[in-house]
Design an enzyme around this catalytic site. Structure first.
Site, PDB file in Angstrom:
ATOM      1  N   LEU A 161      12.495  -4.909  14.524  1.00  0.00           N
ATOM      2  CA  LEU A 161      12.093  -5.755  13.408  1.00  0.00           C
ATOM      3  C   LEU A 161      11.265  -6.935  13.898  1.00  0.00           C
ATOM      4  O   LEU A 161      11.697  -7.700  14.750  1.00  0.00           O
ATOM      5  CB  LEU A 161      13.323  -6.283  12.654  1.00  0.00           C
ATOM      6  CG  LEU A 161      13.004  -7.064  11.374  1.00  0.00           C
ATOM      7  CD1 LEU A 161      12.309  -6.173  10.355  1.00  0.00           C
ATOM      8  CD2 LEU A 161      14.265  -7.668  10.768  1.00  0.00           C
ATOM      9  N   TRP A 162      10.052  -7.057  13.332  1.00  0.00           N
ATOM     10  CA  TRP A 162       9.212  -8.226  13.528  1.00  0.00           C
ATOM     11  C   TRP A 162       9.776  -9.316  12.611  1.00  0.00           C
ATOM     12  O   TRP A 162       9.557  -9.290  11.393  1.00  0.00           O
ATOM     13  CB  TRP A 162       7.781  -7.918  13.144  1.00  0.00           C
ATOM     14  CG  TRP A 162       6.888  -7.179  14.077  1.00  0.00           C
ATOM     15  CD1 TRP A 162       5.692  -7.621  14.569  1.00  0.00           C
ATOM     16  CD2 TRP A 162       7.028  -5.833  14.598  1.00  0.00           C
ATOM     17  NE1 TRP A 162       5.096  -6.654  15.360  1.00  0.00           N
ATOM     18  CE2 TRP A 162       5.893  -5.554  15.397  1.00  0.00           C
ATOM     19  CE3 TRP A 162       8.019  -4.849  14.466  1.00  0.00           C
ATOM     20  CZ2 TRP A 162       5.723  -4.336  16.060  1.00  0.00           C
ATOM     21  CZ3 TRP A 162       7.854  -3.639  15.124  1.00  0.00           C
ATOM     22  CH2 TRP A 162       6.724  -3.393  15.915  1.00  0.00           C
ATOM     23  N   VAL A 192      14.782  -7.111  18.192  1.00  0.00           N
ATOM     24  CA  VAL A 192      14.083  -8.096  17.370  1.00  0.00           C
ATOM     25  C   VAL A 192      12.826  -8.550  18.105  1.00  0.00           C
ATOM     26  O   VAL A 192      12.875  -8.854  19.298  1.00  0.00           O
ATOM     27  CB  VAL A 192      15.000  -9.305  17.071  1.00  0.00           C
ATOM     28  CG1 VAL A 192      14.202 -10.520  16.660  1.00  0.00           C
ATOM     29  CG2 VAL A 192      16.008  -8.940  15.984  1.00  0.00           C
ATOM     30  N   LYS A 193      11.712  -8.592  17.385  1.00  0.00           N
ATOM     31  CA  LYS A 193      10.479  -9.165  17.920  1.00  0.00           C
ATOM     32  C   LYS A 193      10.254 -10.520  17.267  1.00  0.00           C
ATOM     33  O   LYS A 193      10.334 -10.655  16.051  1.00  0.00           O
ATOM     34  CB  LYS A 193       9.288  -8.252  17.644  1.00  0.00           C
ATOM     35  CG  LYS A 193       7.969  -8.840  18.158  1.00  0.00           C
ATOM     36  CD  LYS A 193       6.754  -8.122  17.609  1.00  0.00           C
ATOM     37  CE  LYS A 193       5.473  -8.803  18.066  1.00  0.00           C
ATOM     38  NZ  LYS A 193       4.273  -8.252  17.406  1.00  0.00           N
ATOM     39  N   GLN A 194       9.941 -11.514  18.093  1.00  0.00           N
ATOM     40  CA  GLN A 194       9.753 -12.860  17.569  1.00  0.00           C
ATOM     41  C   GLN A 194       8.638 -13.566  18.339  1.00  0.00           C
ATOM     42  O   GLN A 194       8.391 -13.293  19.509  1.00  0.00           O
ATOM     43  CB  GLN A 194      11.054 -13.661  17.681  1.00  0.00           C
ATOM     44  CG  GLN A 194      11.026 -15.032  17.045  1.00  0.00           C
ATOM     45  CD  GLN A 194      10.648 -14.989  15.581  1.00  0.00           C
ATOM     46  OE1 GLN A 194       9.464 -15.129  15.230  1.00  0.00           O
ATOM     47  NE2 GLN A 194      11.637 -14.789  14.705  1.00  0.00           N
TER      48      GLN A 194
END
Length: 354
Positions: free
Chosen positions: A202-203, A240-242
């Site tokens: 998830l971005w 998770v992409k952040q």
């Protein structure tokens, strides 16, 4: 001193000492669950994920130069939709052809390639068995006039399965008026992906005009991005992409939501590694892997900025980088060089948790 460390120090220049020798004091490293070669066996296997999902995750962790380290190096190229194909590929027109996107990921020895239904679908029979595919199922498109900002579904989870993808990716614009619909859509899609044996990424991006003031861009605030990460973990994103945090104090300074003064006075000192560590803490202290965005291509400083981001991510407790524009907006071999210098950070054992 290893060869990698010497090269990394040379690339970092004056920033090397503050990044390589810093010790976090807000959230100590002992509290984290760091990436490791046995991440799937040790953590993912304890969850409610179906067995095929564990196999998909393990394949990601076993692929490329970082295989067996517990870290990931992912090439994302969905910007042809997100930012327009012209804006994304005019600097290097070979990437209008999807095959060059996949070839870049393979030759750079990435863990996976993430892209659109059209890009990956056009290459599936030739390459899906050679490198893990991550199908990005929703996008923000900028052809509507006037421009609007909303992540809408472009593909289905079934299409990801049919092309042989090992994972699906999606973006939620947390903080936007559309975010609650996006949360519902992506949560349902991730549940379906798990049922079909695919991992989920998830971005966790922020989008709200109120988050940007004349003084600061709170879209990059540790407290707000950290909460976005927590919401991403809540809908069972495996990874998770952040974006890299550069400020703090979003809840406090914008006077909304709820938080604790401890976040600003104790847990999150104003050092880049401490800021990122708070993001990791919101990923269940590392039980959900945090990969940082490589960011836009800014020109001659791209190599340094990419390596700097990797050091901050690794020392903060993150799981790797998802780096695209700094690589594909450059000549092919130069893009490989940047990606592999980032990988060197994760291969260098002397660069450890701060």
């Amino acid at each position: 001193m290893s060869q990698y460390l010497e090269e990394i120090k040379e690339i970092l220049g004056d920033d090397g000492d503050s990044l390589l020798n810093y010790t976090c004091w807000g959230i100590p490293s002992e509290m984290l669950i760091p990436p490791a070669a046995n991440f799937v066996d040790r953590l993912s296997a304890e969850t409610d994920r179906p067995i095929p999902v564990l196999r998909s995750l393990q394949t990601l962790f076993n692929t490329g130069r970082l295989g067996g380290t517990g870290y990931l190096s992912i090439l994302p190229v969905d910007q042809g939709v997100e930012h327009s194909a012209g804006a994304s590929f005019a600097l290097n027109p070979i990437y209008f052809d999807p095959e060059h996107i996949v070839k870049l990921a393979i030759e750079a020895e990435c863990s996976a390639v993430a892209s659109t239904l059209g890009v990956l679908g056009s290459m599936a029979r030739k390459y899906a068995h050679r490198i893990p595919f991550i199908l990005k199922i929703n996008h923000n498109e900028l052809l509507s006039y006037p421009n609007t900002y909303d992540q809408v579904l472009f593909a289905s989870v079934k299409q990801a399965q049919d092309m042989g993808a090992l994972a699906v990716g999606a973006t939620i614009y947390f903080g936007s008026p559309e975010s609650r619909r996006q949360i519902q859509e992506v949560s349902m899609a991730f549940h379906m992906a798990h049922e079909m044996g695919m991992a989920t990424i998830l971005w966790c991006y922020l989008r709200n005009k109120a988050f940007k003031t004349k003084e600061k861009d709170y879209h990059l605030a540790a407290d707000l991005t950290g909460q976005a990460n927590y919401l991403g973990a809540t809908i069972e994103a495996d990874i998770v992409k952040q974006k890299l945090p550069v400020v703090n104090g979003g809840f406090r300074d914008l006077h909304f939501g709820k938080t604790s003064s401890e976040v600003y006075e104790k847990l999150v000192p104003e050092h880049p590694i401490d800021l990122l560590r708070y993001q990791v803490a919101n990923c269940y202290m590392g039980r959900v892997g945090l990969i940082s965005s490589g960011g836009a291509s800014m020109g001659t400083d791209d190599l340094k900025e990419a390596v700097k981001t990797a050091v901050i991510n690794k020392r903060g407790g993150g799981m790797g980088l998802i780096l695209g524009r700094k690589a594909f907006q450059r000549p092919f071999r130069e893009g490989i060089h940047i990606i592999q210098n980032v990988q060197n950070v994760y291969l260098e054992k002397e660069i450890a948790l701060a």
